[in-house]
Design a protein around this motif. Sequence first.
Motif, PDB file in Angstrom:
ATOM      1  N   ILE A 174      17.372   5.886  -1.910  1.00  0.00           N
ATOM      2  CA  ILE A 174      17.626   6.359  -0.542  1.00  0.00           C
ATOM      3  C   ILE A 174      18.307   7.723  -0.570  1.00  0.00           C
ATOM      4  O   ILE A 174      17.906   8.661   0.138  1.00  0.00           O
ATOM      5  N   PHE A 175      19.323   7.853  -1.391  1.00  0.00           N
ATOM      6  CA  PHE A 175      20.023   9.138  -1.479  1.00  0.00           C
ATOM      7  C   PHE A 175      19.102  10.219  -2.057  1.00  0.00           C
ATOM      8  O   PHE A 175      19.150  11.379  -1.634  1.00  0.00           O
ATOM      9  N   LEU A 187      17.782 -19.380  -0.345  1.00  0.00           N
ATOM     10  CA  LEU A 187      16.506 -20.075  -0.452  1.00  0.00           C
ATOM     11  C   LEU A 187      16.326 -20.648  -1.846  1.00  0.00           C
ATOM     12  O   LEU A 187      16.851 -20.139  -2.819  1.00  0.00           O
ATOM     13  N   GLU A 188      15.561 -21.714  -1.950  1.00  0.00           N
ATOM     14  CA  GLU A 188      15.240 -22.302  -3.242  1.00  0.00           C
ATOM     15  C   GLU A 188      13.720 -22.306  -3.447  1.00  0.00           C
ATOM     16  O   GLU A 188      13.201 -21.615  -4.306  1.00  0.00           O
ATOM     17  N   SER A 189      13.040 -23.038  -2.595  1.00  0.00           N
ATOM     18  CA  SER A 189      11.591 -23.165  -2.767  1.00  0.00           C
ATOM     19  C   SER A 189      10.851 -21.875  -2.446  1.00  0.00           C
ATOM     20  O   SER A 189       9.793 -21.593  -3.030  1.00  0.00           O
ATOM     21  N   TYR A 190      11.383 -21.074  -1.506  1.00  0.00           N
ATOM     22  CA  TYR A 190      10.657 -19.894  -1.054  1.00  0.00           C
ATOM     23  C   TYR A 190      11.312 -18.590  -1.503  1.00  0.00           C
ATOM     24  O   TYR A 190      10.989 -17.527  -0.982  1.00  0.00           O
ATOM     25  N   ALA A 191      12.230 -18.651  -2.458  1.00  0.00           N
ATOM     26  CA  ALA A 191      12.936 -17.440  -2.892  1.00  0.00           C
ATOM     27  C   ALA A 191      11.972 -16.409  -3.473  1.00  0.00           C
ATOM     28  O   ALA A 191      12.039 -15.216  -3.150  1.00  0.00           O
ATOM     29  N   LEU A 192      11.059 -16.848  -4.336  1.00  0.00           N
ATOM     30  CA  LEU A 192      10.116 -15.916  -4.946  1.00  0.00           C
ATOM     31  C   LEU A 192       9.174 -15.320  -3.905  1.00  0.00           C
ATOM     32  O   LEU A 192       8.891 -14.108  -3.925  1.00  0.00           O
ATOM     33  N   LEU A 193       8.688 -16.141  -2.977  1.00  0.00           N
ATOM     34  CA  LEU A 193       7.767 -15.662  -1.947  1.00  0.00           C
ATOM     35  C   LEU A 193       8.443 -14.628  -1.051  1.00  0.00           C
ATOM     36  O   LEU A 193       7.898 -13.531  -0.818  1.00  0.00           O
ATOM     37  N   VAL A 194       9.638 -14.967  -0.540  1.00  0.00           N
ATOM     38  CA  VAL A 194      10.347 -14.042   0.342  1.00  0.00           C
ATOM     39  C   VAL A 194      10.726 -12.776  -0.403  1.00  0.00           C
ATOM     40  O   VAL A 194      10.609 -11.657   0.132  1.00  0.00           O
ATOM     41  N   GLY A 195      11.175 -12.905  -1.646  1.00  0.00           N
ATOM     42  CA  GLY A 195      11.530 -11.728  -2.431  1.00  0.00           C
ATOM     43  C   GLY A 195      10.353 -10.810  -2.666  1.00  0.00           C
ATOM     44  O   GLY A 195      10.466  -9.577  -2.563  1.00  0.00           O
ATOM     45  N   SER A 196       9.200 -11.387  -2.976  1.00  0.00           N
ATOM     46  CA  SER A 196       8.009 -10.574  -3.224  1.00  0.00           C
ATOM     47  C   SER A 196       7.563  -9.843  -1.959  1.00  0.00           C
ATOM     48  O   SER A 196       7.213  -8.661  -2.005  1.00  0.00           O
ATOM     49  N   ILE A 197       7.591 -10.546  -0.834  1.00  0.00           N
ATOM     50  CA  ILE A 197       7.198  -9.910   0.441  1.00  0.00           C
ATOM     51  C   ILE A 197       8.172  -8.787   0.792  1.00  0.00           C
ATOM     52  O   ILE A 197       7.765  -7.696   1.213  1.00  0.00           O
ATOM     53  N   GLY A 198       9.463  -9.029   0.609  1.00  0.00           N
ATOM     54  CA  GLY A 198      10.461  -8.011   0.912  1.00  0.00           C
ATOM     55  C   GLY A 198      10.299  -6.769   0.057  1.00  0.00           C
ATOM     56  O   GLY A 198      10.368  -5.636   0.561  1.00  0.00           O
ATOM     57  N   LEU A 199      10.082  -6.960  -1.236  1.00  0.00           N
ATOM     58  CA  LEU A 199       9.895  -5.809  -2.123  1.00  0.00           C
ATOM     59  C   LEU A 199       8.613  -5.055  -1.791  1.00  0.00           C
ATOM     60  O   LEU A 199       8.557  -3.821  -1.906  1.00  0.00           O
ATOM     61  N   ILE A 234       7.354  -4.726   1.205  1.00  0.00           N
ATOM     62  CA  ILE A 234       7.653  -3.929   2.407  1.00  0.00           C
ATOM     63  C   ILE A 234       8.475  -2.699   2.039  1.00  0.00           C
ATOM     64  O   ILE A 234       8.230  -1.587   2.538  1.00  0.00           O
ATOM     65  N   ILE A 235       9.455  -2.874   1.146  1.00  0.00           N
ATOM     66  CA  ILE A 235      10.270  -1.739   0.707  1.00  0.00           C
ATOM     67  C   ILE A 235       9.415  -0.695   0.015  1.00  0.00           C
ATOM     68  O   ILE A 235       9.551   0.519   0.260  1.00  0.00           O
ATOM     69  N   LEU A 236       8.523  -1.136  -0.853  1.00  0.00           N
ATOM     70  CA  LEU A 236       7.636  -0.201  -1.539  1.00  0.00           C
ATOM     71  C   LEU A 236       6.752   0.550  -0.546  1.00  0.00           C
ATOM     72  O   LEU A 236       6.546   1.773  -0.672  1.00  0.00           O
ATOM     73  N   ALA A 237       6.256  -0.156   0.450  1.00  0.00           N
ATOM     74  CA  ALA A 237       5.407   0.496   1.452  1.00  0.00           C
ATOM     75  C   ALA A 237       6.193   1.555   2.227  1.00  0.00           C
ATOM     76  O   ALA A 237       5.672   2.648   2.500  1.00  0.00           O
ATOM     77  N   VAL A 284       7.493   7.322   3.338  1.00  0.00           N
ATOM     78  CA  VAL A 284       8.443   8.430   3.468  1.00  0.00           C
ATOM     79  C   VAL A 284       8.159   9.520   2.441  1.00  0.00           C
ATOM     80  O   VAL A 284       8.239  10.716   2.743  1.00  0.00           O
ATOM     81  N   SER A 285       7.817   9.115   1.204  1.00  0.00           N
ATOM     82  CA  SER A 285       7.658  10.100   0.134  1.00  0.00           C
ATOM     83  C   SER A 285       6.385  10.935   0.254  1.00  0.00           C
ATOM     84  O   SER A 285       6.210  11.900  -0.501  1.00  0.00           O
ATOM     85  N   ARG A 286       5.504  10.601   1.196  1.00  0.00           N
ATOM     86  CA  ARG A 286       4.283  11.380   1.326  1.00  0.00           C
ATOM     87  C   ARG A 286       4.557  12.809   1.810  1.00  0.00           C
ATOM     88  O   ARG A 286       3.734  13.710   1.643  1.00  0.00           O
ATOM     89  N   LYS A 287       5.735  13.042   2.405  1.00  0.00           N
ATOM     90  CA  LYS A 287       6.086  14.350   2.930  1.00  0.00           C
ATOM     91  C   LYS A 287       6.739  15.239   1.888  1.00  0.00           C
ATOM     92  O   LYS A 287       7.063  16.404   2.145  1.00  0.00           O
ATOM     93  N   ILE A 288       6.995  14.693   0.698  1.00  0.00           N
ATOM     94  CA  ILE A 288       7.710  15.458  -0.332  1.00  0.00           C
ATOM     95  C   ILE A 288       6.727  16.366  -1.076  1.00  0.00           C
ATOM     96  O   ILE A 288       5.618  15.927  -1.468  1.00  0.00           O
ATOM     97  N   ASP A 289       7.115  17.587  -1.291  1.00  0.00           N
ATOM     98  CA  ASP A 289       6.319  18.521  -2.073  1.00  0.00           C
ATOM     99  C   ASP A 289       6.723  18.355  -3.541  1.00  0.00           C
ATOM    100  O   ASP A 289       7.744  18.890  -4.000  1.00  0.00           O
ATOM    101  N   TRP A 290       5.946  17.599  -4.275  1.00  0.00           N
ATOM    102  CA  TRP A 290       6.291  17.274  -5.661  1.00  0.00           C
ATOM    103  C   TRP A 290       6.111  18.460  -6.604  1.00  0.00           C
ATOM    104  O   TRP A 290       6.471  18.368  -7.782  1.00  0.00           O
ATOM    105  N   ASN A 291       5.564  19.539  -6.136  1.00  0.00           N
ATOM    106  CA  ASN A 291       5.363  20.723  -6.981  1.00  0.00           C
ATOM    107  C   ASN A 291       6.589  21.628  -6.994  1.00  0.00           C
ATOM    108  O   ASN A 291       6.608  22.633  -7.726  1.00  0.00           O
TER     109      ASN A 291
END
Length: 458
Positions: A339-340, A428-440, A442-445, A450-457
């Motif tokens: 984020i920073f 969570l116990e039974s759904y920890a992996l499912l919720v964690g995967s969905i959350g990650l 969304i974060i990746l998306a 946001v990073s599409r606006k960065i000029d990597w050059n």
Amino acid sequence: MNTPNSQPPNKFIQWIKSSITARMFMVGFLTLILLIPLFFVQNLIEERAQRQQEVVAEINEKWGEEVLVYGPVLKIPYTLPVKKTVQNPGTKTFETLVTEEEHIAYFFPEQLNLKTQVNPEIKSRSIYKTTVYNSETHFEGSFAVPDFSDAPGEPVQILWEKARVLFQTSNLKGVNKQVKINLNGTSYLFTSKFEQRVGKSLDAVELFMMESTAIKPESLPQESKVSFTMDLHINGSQQIQFIPIGKTTEAQITSDWETNNFTGNFLPYNQDKLEGKGFDAKWRVLDINRPFPQEFFISLPTLNAYAFGVNFMIPVDEYQKSERTAKYGFLVIGLTFLIFFLIQTLSKIGIHPFQYLMIGLALIMFYTLLISISEHSNYLNAYLVASVAVVLLISLYARSILKNIKFPVFIGLSLTLLYSFIYVIIQLESYALLVGSIGLFIILALVMYVSRKIDWNS
């Protein structure tokens, strides 16, 4: 042009500020460096958890450890004919002699009914707690006429005068009243029987033997079955279990303990076991339900694996939750630095590597706050206090770095969502992996968006 009192700018810092690639490597390097204190925090959690186990074990050892009950068992010696070939010293010929060799048979009850009332309480030492209990168990049942048809030979004689009743438990220290058995109206006292033990038992729980005094002939099932009753008053901790040795075993365990956990090889059959305060659990186990017979002619086997009962251990383990939370430390540090990094790259605001390091150490402090506060409160309160303190600290620090209000507010909201997300996963116990995967995902998306606006050059 530099003034006489000015110093030339640090080329390394200027390179980091001007190069996106350099900043990426710097952020990644600092993230890896911060794994070192995070590793020490995880060791601290394990050390505190081990200390808790040592204190709990000490309390349990003094009060009475977990209880496993095996009995009563009818022990009847008998003799078998043994042929031996010996040489006659006078005639120098070989003769066959028949002698009698004593063996022991063990017979389980035909019917075994037990009712147990367990009264648990919480014992504390310093900041640590454990559950102990006192229990009262009433046994009723009957022994059928012993069947020697499966003996390794035809018995010459059954030694009824040597018959005894055996009873085993894992916790002799916890017994607080004399143990007696009533057979056909006559009471017989149990005494501890010393057994030479080599090494430790293969099972997690070691059993100790008690043996009754000599049984009178009229109390033995020589011609017809005999009934018995007995009571066991015993202090224990952690759990109480019984081995279903009756041809039909019926058990009832009641308690006002609400956080129960039925354990063992068999579960209660009654649907209303949890109605009201505490529990009232009932079991019915038939001989066909377990893989062992009603009599043994060689030795009394170890049957701990077929026990059933109730676990009274305190279910909430703050150290276990803190340890699980600390495993997400790398994710929290990495996402916060990301984020920073994105703010710095998009806004062109310079952030010094030392400032990244301070932010990372603040994130590490979350876990030390969590474990220290949870030892004096519950996990939820500790998590709230630690997360609020760290979010406020980093947000205020970001305000001084970024020189505006919108970015610190965004950082504060992001960290709040991140810590909330991790708390949900921990619960969570039974759904920890499912919720964690969905959350990650969304974060990746969001990062990709946001990073599409960065000029990597640059």
